[in-house]
Design an enzyme around this catalytic site. Structure first.
Site, mmCIF file in Angstrom:
data_model
loop_
_atom_site.group_PDB
_atom_site.id
_atom_site.type_symbol
_atom_site.label_atom_id
_atom_site.label_comp_id
_atom_site.label_asym_id
_atom_site.label_seq_id
_atom_site.Cartn_x
_atom_site.Cartn_y
_atom_site.Cartn_z
ATOM 1 C CG HIS A 236 -14.473 -45.473 44.838
ATOM 2 N ND1 HIS A 236 -15.468 -46.123 45.538
ATOM 3 C CD2 HIS A 236 -14.891 -45.416 43.545
ATOM 4 C CE1 HIS A 236 -16.449 -46.424 44.695
ATOM 5 N NE2 HIS A 236 -16.127 -46.013 43.486
ATOM 6 C CG ASP A 320 -15.563 -51.785 40.811
ATOM 7 O OD1 ASP A 320 -16.095 -50.950 40.057
ATOM 8 O OD2 ASP A 320 -15.790 -51.831 42.038
#
Length: 625
Positions: A236, A320
């Protein structure tokens, strides 16, 4: 916001007797989904194909009076128009979107009504435990907790619970399960989201969970290919590196994906990780001009070469989220979408945020960029055609419809977070609790008067545990539990000046740790002080079970595999009440009412290693009373 050059796909759909859009009409096309999908997509304009291969979030729209982002709980007219005008094929929902069952049900109905001719794939991440999205749903304690039970039937039932609740609301694809092997105990992003460090246990649990989801007409998704378990960076925020050789990768991370593909997994999500052993291509980062490895999401060698060609995976490949730091810091947004499609993904997840008018402009810019590439590059045009066809084929084959005609709101309310599901959730949590060490401290016998000190990193956690201790006291006759608490960072160096006084004033200390990484911190000072004062102290490892590796002289330690769920993308959290209740009720005993408390039976799904790498508590370890 009409899009130039959009063809009239409805003509073909009508000829296929698909687009009424009731299920009877859809079924005609579903009899031959491959042929029908090819015919439908062949008649699409480039922009319609682009819409089918994008999955956008409708997490927020605009801002409230305080200038904060406004979560979408009712579909705004502007977003409905974007979905229709841009012919979007898929939407992903987050915790902001799920407030309660009636609201969630209606939002999803309205999303499907906004779709243009073809139904939407509507997804969410209802993994259980640390990552959950339904505020009113049954969370379940999480994958590692589930693996600690060693009960595949229970894993399948958890899949059934998640599947039935999502299906009742109209969600047709769950981005679960995680099949990464958590071989690195310093992994900052997977941890308890993984079932285990053991391949056979990951396979057994994931296979059972998938079966439960699919039995409820919810597509299952394995993530994060080619394996996110052996990293030390959170994708992230950065770009993780997997240090395996190719041989090591083939003997480890590959195997669960190979297994679930053989078991009929519907979809796979890619990982924003660098695996030099599989693709040593170098690219220049836009962040600082340095040379970096190519993330798996953007690697044709990995996504097409291995996942498609070698493993013969026929289902959907999702990226993702493309707004994660591993991608946004190193690549241009539009270029990254093109690269991901060329690498072999079918659906690009969250390439832009349509949270305001500026986001819509960015979406238009992306469409124009990809449309230009379509006309300039025949290879890209072919790849776009292939991806859009696979998306449409999935919608036809899985009988996804534009209305939730199978389930009424009343039905959804009877299923989501039903009393039976919540009882099952508590049962999993209790079976999962793992007693790692116990030097005759547990179960702790409560006296008529008890003073208990709770210590953790946060007052919020202390309040949750205080509430459960008060519940216990209210259920016992002639027992009083007086609770006090301290909140300080247990992974830092300092302790409160009142620590000694607080410990001395209590009969028992419950210290709740959360992912310790080093020795000699405040947690150790707390243990040492309690030991010096002769006050018993029990350590609850509240997330990853590894904390005891960084502590000395622990008298008793148990793992509960989660205390809060957390959405790293927006810092929202929720309490995993079932895990907490199970953990606290494992600390005590009551001969008069033994069913009031829990007897530990969980087994470690991972090895716990010392900082030097020595196994100190092996896979399968677990004590009981």
């Amino acid at each position: 916001m009409k899009i130039p050059g959009v063809t009239t796909v409805a003509v073909l759909l009508s000829s296929l007797t698909m687009m009424g859009c009731d299920n009877a009409q859809v079924s005609n096309s579903q009899e031959e989904p491959q042929t029908s999908a090819e015919q439908i997509v062949t008649q699409m304009s480039p922009r319609e194909k682009i819409g089918q291969v994008l999955m956008l979030d409708v997490r927020n729209w605009g801002k409230n009076a305080a200038g904060e982002k406004e979560g979408v709980t009712v579909l705004p007219t502007e977003l409905a128009k974007v979905i229709n005008d841009y012919r979007l094929g898929s939407v992903i929902l987050f915790r902001e979107n799920f407030i309660n069952t009636p609201q969630s049900y209606q939002l999803i109905q309205d999303l499907q009504k906004a779709s243009y001719q073809l139904p939407l794939l509507i997804s969410t991440d209802q993994e259980g435990g640390y990552v959950t999205r339904l505020r009113e749903g049954t969370e379940m304690p999480g994958n590692m907790a589930l693996a600690a039970t060693r009960d595949a039937n229970m894993a399948q039932h958890v899949g059934e619970v998640h599947g039935s609740e999502l299906n009742a609301l109209g969600v047709n694809i769950n981005f679960a399960p995680v099949v990464d092997i958590n071989t690195n105990q310093n992994n900052p992003v997977i941890g308890v989201r993984s079932f285990s460090s053991d391949i056979a246990l990951v396979n057994e649990m994931s296979g059972a969970y998938i079966k439960g989801l699919q039995q409820n007409s919810v597509l299952a998704t394995a993530k994060h290919f080619p394996g996110h378990g052996n990293v030390e960076t959170d994708s992230h925020f950065g770009l993780p590196l997997v240090p395996y050789t190719e041989s090591e990768w083939r003997q480890n991370d590959l195997l669960p994906f190979k297994y679930v593909i053989e078991q009929g997994i519907d979809a796979v999500i890619t990982a924003h990780i660098i695996v030099p052993a599989l693709d040593d291509t170098k690219v220049v980062s836009k962040k600082d001009g340095t040379e970096i490895g190519l993330p798996a999401t953007l690697s044709k060698k990995i996504i097409t070469g291995i996942l498609r060609d070698e493993l013969k995976f026929k289902g959907l490949i999702f990226t993702d989220a493309m707004d994660m730091g591993a991608i946004t810091e190193n690549f241009g947004a539009n270029e990254a979408v093109e690269m991901a499609l060329m690498a072999g993904s079918d659906v690009i997840v969250m390439p832009v945020h349509i949270w305001d008018q500026q986001g819509i402009e960015q979406l238009e810019d992306l469409y124009q960029y990809l449309e230009t590439q379509h006309y300039k590059n025949p290879e890209f045009a072919s790849r776009l055609q292939e991806a859009a066809t696979r998306v449409v084929q999935t919608k036809l084959a899985k009988k996804i419809a534009t209305t939730n005609s199978l389930h009424t709101l009343e039905f959804a309310q009877s299923v989501v977070a039903s009393p039976a599901h919540k009882r099952d959730e508590q049962k999993v949590a209790e079976r999962a609790v793992t007693l790692i060490k116990n030097d005759n401290l547990l179960p702790y016998s409560l006296n008529a008067q008890n003073n208990v000190l709770i210590i953790s990193d946060e007052n919020t956690r202390n309040d949750i545990i205080r509430s459960e201790l008060q519940n216990i006291a209210s259920q016992l006759e002639n027992r009083e539990i007086k609770v006090s608490s301290l909140a300080y960072k247990l992974d830092q160096q300092t302790v409160p000046t009142t620590l000694e006084e607080s410990i001395q004033a209590n009969d028992l200390v419950i210290m709740v740790t959360y992912n310790l990484k080093t020795k000699g911190r405040a947690a150790q000072q707390t243990i040492d002080k309690a030991r010096e004062l002769g006050v018993p102290l029990v350590v609850i490892s509240s997330r990853n079970p590894y904390d005891i590796a960084y502590l000395d002289n622990v008298t008793a330690n148990l793992a509960i595999y989660g205390i809060t769920g957390f959405d790293v993308t927006n810092n929202n959290r929720n309490s995993l009440e079932a895990n907490i209740r199970a953990g606290i009720r494992t600390l005590f005993k009551n001969d008069a009412d033994p069913l009031l408390f829990n007897v530990p039976s969980g087994k470690l799904p991972v090895d716990i290693k010392s900082p030097e790498g020595e196994i100190i508590y092996p896979f399968g370890h677990g004590l009981t009373y």
